[in-house]
Every structure is written in structure tokens, then in C-alpha cells.
Design a protein around this motif. Structure first.
Motif, PDB file in Angstrom:
ATOM      1  N   CYS A 178      -7.559  -0.293  -3.685  1.00 51.09           N
ATOM      2  CA  CYS A 178      -6.763   0.869  -4.097  1.00 51.09           C
ATOM      3  C   CYS A 178      -7.236   1.319  -5.469  1.00 51.09           C
ATOM      4  N   PRO A 234      -5.332   4.573  -1.574  1.00 51.79           N
ATOM      5  CA  PRO A 234      -6.202   3.556  -0.981  1.00 51.79           C
ATOM      6  C   PRO A 234      -7.659   3.966  -1.168  1.00 51.79           C
ATOM      7  N   GLU A 294       0.830  -1.201   0.000  1.00 53.49           N
ATOM      8  CA  GLU A 294       0.000   0.000   0.000  1.00 53.49           C
ATOM      9  C   GLU A 294       0.873   1.263   0.000  1.00 53.49           C
TER      10      GLU A 294
END
Length: 130
Positions: A109, A94, A84
């Protein structure tokens, strides 16, 4: 030989060069083909993605219920937090989606053009016994 073989997943976007750079960085991929309106990349595992220029492309607005998901990609990762962070470093973001079961094992995402994808924790497979 099969009649049909797997090809390329193609995402429409306004700026294919920029979107290809995002996915090249995320997947440690290499560019395999480019023209004025299409850029194609290939990841080390063989996944092929292409990005086609569409000046009128509008990103899907998932997870809003009034819009469909259309299509999205799932990427298997060993470390969700690290993956991430890499998405954000490359210009993605995100997506906060409420009430997704297994939230601790996957994260939604979107890429810089708004296409959604999922980072999913890769399951460790135990060696086969006997």
C-alpha cells in the motif's frame, strides 16, 4: 543502559499534519509532539513515527524497477481485507506489484503522500508445549 536506543522513524512529506492524521487513524495512535515542521505520533504498541515538512519531497515510485524502494514500513494485521479497506478510507491506496511471493499473506500500500508500506498477515503462534 545501551549507548543507542530505538528512536523515531521519520518520513519527509509536504504536509505533515495530513500524513500524521492518516497514520493516527490507521494505527489508532495519538499525537505526542507537533511544531511548524514536524508532527510525531505514538501507537498503542509504542511505535513512534514522525512526519517532517519538506516542500520539495517527492514520493518514491516503487514498484517501478528504475527507482529504489528507499524505505517502507511493515504493519502486522489480523485481517488483510479489513486493513486494506481502512487504508483506502483514510486516503491511502493499494499498490499492485507483480510476482510478489506470498501475495496472499501481504499487501503493498501507499500512504496519501506516496510512501510505501506493507500490510502483513500476523502469524498465529501456537502456545509453547511442555
Amino acid at each position: 543502559m545501551p549507548l543507542v536506543t530505538a528512536g523515531v522513524v521519520v518520513l519527509d512529506c509536504a504536509e505533515p499534519e495530513k500524513l500524521a492524521a492518516f497514520y493516527k487513524g490507521l494505527l489508532q495512535a495519538e499525537e505526542t509532539d507537533a511544531s511548524a515542521n514536524l508532527v510525531e505520533i505514538r501507537a498503542a504498541d509504542g511505535l513512534r513515527l514522525a512526519f517532517r515538512r519538506d516542500a520539495n519531497a517527492t514520493p518514491p515510485s516503487w514498484p517501478r524497477p528504475e527507482n529504489s524502494l528507499q524505505v517502507h514500513l511493515d504493519f502486522l494485521v489480523e485481517d488483510l481485507d479489513a486493513a486494506e479497506r481502512r487504508v483506502v478510507e483514510l486516503g491511502g491506496r493499494p499498490i499492485e506489484a507483480k510476482d510478489i511471493p506470498g501475495r496472499s499473506e501481504e499487501r503493498g500500500c501507499s500512504d496519501p503522500a506516496g510512501h510505501s508500506f506493507t500490510l502483513r498477515l500476523a502469524r498465529q503462534r501456537a502456545p509453547k508445549q511442555g
